[in-house]
Design an enzyme around this catalytic site. Structure first.
Site, PDB file in Angstrom:
ATOM      1  N   SER A 104     -23.896   4.778   1.551  1.00  0.00           N
ATOM      2  CA  SER A 104     -23.889   5.281   2.925  1.00  0.00           C
ATOM      3  C   SER A 104     -25.206   4.872   3.575  1.00  0.00           C
ATOM      4  CB  SER A 104     -23.776   6.794   2.905  1.00  0.00           C
ATOM      5  OG  SER A 104     -24.155   7.319   4.149  1.00  0.00           O
ATOM      6  N   SER A 105     -25.179   4.647   4.886  1.00  0.00           N
ATOM      7  CA  SER A 105     -26.397   4.145   5.549  1.00  0.00           C
ATOM      8  C   SER A 105     -27.547   5.145   5.489  1.00  0.00           C
ATOM      9  CB  SER A 105     -26.095   3.782   6.996  1.00  0.00           C
ATOM     10  OG  SER A 105     -25.647   4.917   7.703  1.00  0.00           O
ATOM     11  N   CYS A 106     -27.253   6.440   5.196  1.00  0.00           N
ATOM     12  CA  CYS A 106     -28.336   7.426   5.170  1.00  0.00           C
ATOM     13  C   CYS A 106     -29.166   7.329   3.906  1.00  0.00           C
ATOM     14  CB  CYS A 106     -27.772   8.831   5.304  1.00  0.00           C
ATOM     15  SG  CYS A 106     -26.850   9.329   3.874  1.00  0.00           S
ATOM     16  N   TYR A 133     -28.092  13.845  -1.406  1.00  0.00           N
ATOM     17  CA  TYR A 133     -26.931  12.941  -1.337  1.00  0.00           C
ATOM     18  C   TYR A 133     -27.394  11.502  -1.547  1.00  0.00           C
ATOM     19  CZ  TYR A 133     -22.904  10.620   0.881  1.00  0.00           C
ATOM     20  OH  TYR A 133     -21.816   9.827   1.152  1.00  0.00           O
ATOM     21  N   LYS A 137     -26.280   8.704  -4.413  1.00  0.00           N
ATOM     22  CA  LYS A 137     -25.632   7.446  -4.023  1.00  0.00           C
ATOM     23  C   LYS A 137     -26.462   6.235  -4.463  1.00  0.00           C
ATOM     24  CE  LYS A 137     -21.748   8.530  -2.122  1.00  0.00           C
ATOM     25  NZ  LYS A 137     -20.488   7.956  -2.634  1.00  0.00           N
ATOM     26  N   LEU A 163     -18.984   6.935   9.586  1.00  0.00           N
ATOM     27  CA  LEU A 163     -17.558   6.632   9.729  1.00  0.00           C
ATOM     28  C   LEU A 163     -16.842   7.733  10.490  1.00  0.00           C
ATOM     29  CD1 LEU A 163     -17.059   5.645   6.001  1.00  0.00           C
ATOM     30  CD2 LEU A 163     -17.177   4.063   7.945  1.00  0.00           C
ATOM     31  N   HIS A 176     -19.300  15.908  10.451  1.00  0.00           N
ATOM     32  CA  HIS A 176     -20.208  14.982  11.121  1.00  0.00           C
ATOM     33  C   HIS A 176     -20.069  15.162  12.629  1.00  0.00           C
ATOM     34  CE1 HIS A 176     -19.952  12.891   7.167  1.00  0.00           C
ATOM     35  NE2 HIS A 176     -21.248  12.822   7.384  1.00  0.00           N
TER      36      HIS A 176
END
Ligand code: GFB
Length: 305
Positions: A104-106, A133, A137, A163, A176
């Site tokens: 995920s981009s975070c 998180y 990841k 997303l 989100h």
């Protein structure tokens, strides 16, 4: 070809199911949460021993918006690490031909230069609201990298931006921003409320990808990509939370005011992905943000009945 989709009922997993169906894949295996606890290594090993899939899409994860991530860090790190490690290790032991893991981009550094290239991973401190998180990841994608390097497994990782799509979570505490705003504007319109309250300052910038476009990109990567480094998946364009709110307000047809609760966190100021690696491999997104929001709002209204 036997394909296992882990997390098939979630936002991403259900889009992968639609994509596989559209592309005429027929031998798909899934398990519900009640049938298989992916955090349990014994259960996961028994499942792989029995089914022996050729391809695995690893879309199972405990996910949530900024508030959920910030409130339940222990669950976010434990569940996501166990799910990733159990599945990736079982895939190695049972000779899965190709596995795709989702990051995920975070998980990039909070202050990464923009747009964020794949190489910026692990070059700085993480955003505190989603550190747990992110660490889970990052471990998952490093595991794929090292199993490729040491054991020659064809395991790849994709790094999607924020997303949205049908089957998203609309619970205001754990969702989100995009589904939260669809729900807030819809309910404010129905209830004739004079204003809608948003979190933070409205200034952070976010990039949004329609989840069916992501699923299409994942098939492209399964077919054409085989390397250690993960691949960013996004649109390459971002929008402020305030402008996103104006767009959703227009799609929903709400005419009241916007207010901001500054006691709520903003999170990362910006996380725009550099998608040149994916674009150069021949894939581009298709669904504009406006079109995507219209589709999701249509689905949401139908679901409300
Ligand atoms: O989508 P979101 O919850 O997560 O919030 P992140 C994005 C931005 O929208 C933040 C603001 O600046 C929020 O303060 N916002 C405004 C709202 N109103 C609302 C609202 O009603 N609900 C929500 N949820 N936000 C997540 C990570 O970060 O991004 C996850 O925590 C994951 O780990 C995900 O990676 C993609 O984009 O800040």
């Amino acid at each position: 070809m036997k394909i296992y989709v882990a997390g098939h009922t979630g936002l991403v997993g259900s889009a992968i199911m639609r994509m596989l169906d559209k592309n005429a894949f027929t031998n798909i295996i899934t398990r519900s949460l009640e049938e298989l606890d992916l955090r349990n290594q014994v259960e996961v090993n028994a499942f792989f021993e029995q089914e022996r899939p050729d391809w695995v899409f690893l879309a199972a994860a405990k996910v949530g918006g900024i508030h959920a991530n910030n409130t339940f860090p222990a669950e976010f790190i434990y569940d996501n690490t166990m799910i990733a490690f159990n599945i990736i290790h079982a895939a190695y032991q049972h000779k899965v031909k190709k596995l795709l893991f989702l990051g995920s981009s975070c998980i990039y550094p909070k202050m990464a230069p923009q747009p964020i290239k794949e190489e910026y991973l692990l070059t700085g401190s993480l955003e505190p609201t989603n550190e747990a998180y992110a660490i889970a990841k990052i471990s998952g994608l490093e595991l794929c990298k090292f199993y490729r390097r040491q054991y020659g497994c064809d395991f790849i990782s994709a790094m999607p931006t924020n997303l949205y799509g049908i089957n998203d979570n609309f619970d205001l505490n754990s969702s989100h921003v995009l589904p939260a705003l669809i729900r807030k504007f819809h309910e404010a319109k129905e209830g004739n409320s004079p204003y809608v309250e948003l979190w933070g300052s409205g200034k952070p910038l976010r990039e949004f990808l329609y989840v069916d476009d992501l699923a299409d990109a994942l098939l492209h990567l399964m077919r054409h990509y085989s390397d250690e480094i993960h691949v960013n998946v996004g649109t390459g364009e971002d929008i402020s939370i305030h402008d996103l709110a104006l767009l959703i307000k227009e799609v929903v047809g709400y005419s009241g005011e916007l207010r901001y609760d500054s006691a709520k966190p903003d999170g990362t100021p910006r996380k725009l992905l550099d998608v040149s690696r994916l674009n150069q491999s021949g894939w581009h997104y298709k669904t504009s943000l406006k079109k995507g929001v219209e589709r999701v709002y249509h689905w949401y209204k139908e679901k409300q009945g």
